[in-house]
Design a protein around this motif. Structure first.
Motif, PDB file in Angstrom:
ATOM      1  N   GLU A  30      33.809  35.850  38.816  1.00 18.60           N
ATOM      2  CA  GLU A  30      34.763  35.587  39.909  1.00 18.60           C
ATOM      3  C   GLU A  30      34.070  35.576  41.269  1.00 18.60           C
ATOM      4  OE1 GLU A  30      38.498  37.482  37.464  1.00 18.60           O
ATOM      5  OE2 GLU A  30      37.494  38.654  39.031  1.00 18.60           O
ATOM      6  N   ARG A  31      33.054  36.416  41.427  1.00 15.96           N
ATOM      7  CA  ARG A  31      32.360  36.485  42.724  1.00 15.96           C
ATOM      8  C   ARG A  31      31.570  35.215  43.040  1.00 15.96           C
ATOM      9  NH1 ARG A  31      32.336  41.978  41.430  1.00 15.96           N
ATOM     10  NH2 ARG A  31      30.466  41.796  40.165  1.00 15.96           N
ATOM     11  N   GLU A  91      33.021  32.468  43.133  1.00 19.67           N
ATOM     12  CA  GLU A  91      34.025  31.718  43.894  1.00 19.67           C
ATOM     13  C   GLU A  91      34.021  30.241  43.528  1.00 19.67           C
ATOM     14  OE1 GLU A  91      33.423  32.825  47.980  1.00 19.67           O
ATOM     15  OE2 GLU A  91      34.186  34.851  47.623  1.00 19.67           O
ATOM     16  N   THR A 144      36.061  28.674  36.484  1.00 19.74           N
ATOM     17  CA  THR A 144      36.050  30.115  36.206  1.00 19.74           C
ATOM     18  C   THR A 144      36.632  30.396  34.823  1.00 19.74           C
ATOM     19  OG1 THR A 144      36.254  30.590  38.561  1.00 19.74           O
ATOM     20  CG2 THR A 144      36.843  32.365  37.057  1.00 19.74           C
TER      21      THR A 144
END
Lengths: 335, 335
Positions: free
Chosen positions: A309-310, A312, A318
């Motif tokens: 998730e980091r 982005e 994702t």
């Protein structure tokens, strides 16, 4: 409702091993003895090989940890040292049958939350194929974990081709994990250097061997994934590609551009930082990378979902990274 | 006015070798025989080791090619097979003295366009230190090229510490290049796989050994650079860092965070694609990467300057990558 992440790289150790019943002397057969609270020592050849937590065999502990890690499904594969290629084939088969039955039993406890990859005695390819068939057809395993090499011979060597062809025909998923890495004689210093330092290069050599040896040409529909982000392979691939483009002998030896083979491979996300994860996604493609954690061993990644998730990335990408690519690797029915 | 690029990774082969004058039998002593136009075969043990172009020894050919490559200064180092660690030490010293004198002669032909790195017989550390001193003090070499390991022992092993300390004290630059890589027994298939596939992991192990073995702690001001972008080290470093942060035994064994050692190292740019070059600059820092080409061997990079320019970094950073970092590695006077 469980989380949707799928972790393709987690390991199990059975809580007990049967006593050795084979005919040889001094076979490094494992056994378990209690250690500190919540842990057992895996004993091999009279020494502590590794001290492991109860989560190695307890599905209830695993399910709790998966909740915290936001993992909906974990792929269970043997602690690599259990792959037993260095045992007499009959002994390895007996040990792996026990391990495979344990994995199948863990999967049966929560079949929507676990998939199982067993082990096969690749020191005897015929026996390995029989155990693969048994594991997939009788035990319901999704496939098997194999090492990067069998007693020093890379998995891309021609003698292993029948195994990969059988896996392809059975629809078995193959997860490749480094064990007894090359370069161990080059390590200097204390502190788990074998595990930390030698593994990435070893994994890269195994992947390269499947390309330079023609395995992937002869089993084009094989579903195969590599632990630890493919090790050093992301650094190796551009070199192979450049050599293929500039050196006629390399082009003669490899039918297709090295990069083209990547579209048949998967890699886990276990590369330990954001920049590197972003890089392997860039090199291999966002459709090639799956979550992997090395759970429950000491070095395991605590927040695999957050790591993705980091980055982005957009939601669809994702989702692919957290679950879609792994579902395809495992041939799971669409959610 | 010449271009400003500095290529820290190019190789030479002398046009001739003296006949073997040592006392042993069957020493793999090189000799040259003519091959196709503009080429010679390097013969070792009665076989063609490699067929090399005249640019290996001709400064005029090199200067023309440098013009095309927009390289103002080339660092000349021995073809790695000439490092001769596998010869009796006296024989290696004789051969390397010849090579070092050839390199010094090439530098004297155009001292503003070439810097020289010699070779030393590291199979005998005392003799290696003496040859290093001779090369730097008498021949005016900038330093030496060494391999990733000496006959299977990584350069980070304690026995090589006196050499690295001497290099630091002399202000000699060290360029590390893979030769006889580990994992050769794992290669499968034809077509230069040793050169293409095995080298990156081998280079990474050497770098790791300087960290896990404490060499960089004991020679903190050593100027040292690694060929081929440090091989697989960019993939290894995050794993070492994660292990250092999560495994107490690793933290006990390595005094500082693995990442902190990178600020003492340089890496060449020879990683063969833009994405990977951008990645190593991101991982190691824009002050750590220098141009490197492997000129004039077959796999050499034809447009190193363009490779950096195509990253579209700011002018100051591009200048550092093309020349500034290399000037610091070589301790050249400010331009």
């Amino acid at each position: 409702m469980p989380h949707d992440g799928i972790d393709i790289h987690s390991h199990i150790v059975p809580k007990v091993f049967p006593p050795y019943a084979g005919k040889s002397q001094a076979v490094p057969w494992p056994s378990m003895v209690p250690a500190q609270a919540g842990h057992h020592h895996v004993m091999i050849s009279g020494k502590i090989y590794r001290t492991v937590p109860d989560s190695c065999w307890s599905t209830s502990v695993r399910l709790e940890d998966m909740e915290r890690m936001r993992i909906g499904r974990q792929v269970l594969s043997p602690m690599p040292e259990l792959l037993s290629y260095w045992l007499p084939p009959e002994d390895a088969t007996a040990l792996l049958r026990h391990v495979n039955e344990e994995i199948a039993a863990m999967v049966r406890e929560a079949p929507t939350r676990f998939s199982g990859l067993g082990g096969v005695p690749l020191q005897d390819v015929d026996m390995a194929i029989r155990e693969l068939e048994y594991g997939v057809r009788e035990l319901g395993l999704a496939g098997v974990e194999i090492a990067t090499h069998i007693n020093g011979v890379s998995i891309g060597a021609p003698q292993f081709q029948p195994f990969f062809s059988a896996a392809q025909d059975l629809g078995a998923a193959i997860f490749v994990h480094s064990v007894h890495p090359c370069g161990r004689d080059r390590l200097v210093g204390a502190g788990a250097v074998e595990q930390i330092v030698a593994l990435p290069g070893d994994t890269a050599l195994a992947i390269a061997s499947l390309i330079t040896g023609g395995t992937l040409d002869r089993a084009p529909n094989l579903r195969i994934a590599f632990g630890h982000g493919g090790g050093a392979f992301a650094m190796l691939l551009p070199r192979m590609e450049h050599a293929w483009n500039t050196m006629p002998t390399v082009k003669e030896a490899i039918p297709h551009a090295p990069r083209s083979y990547v579209k048949r491979l998967c890699f886990d996300s276990l590369v330990y930082d954001r920049q590197t994860l972003r890089h392997i996604i860039g090199v291999f493609g966002a459709d090639r990378v799956c979550l992997g954690t090395d759970y429950p061993f000491q070095i395991y990644e605590r927040d695999p979902s957050g790591s993705v998730e980091r980055l982005e990335l957009d939601q669809a990408t994702t989702r692919m990274l957290r679950a879609g690519n792994a579902a395809r690797f495992l041939d799971l029915p669409a959610a």
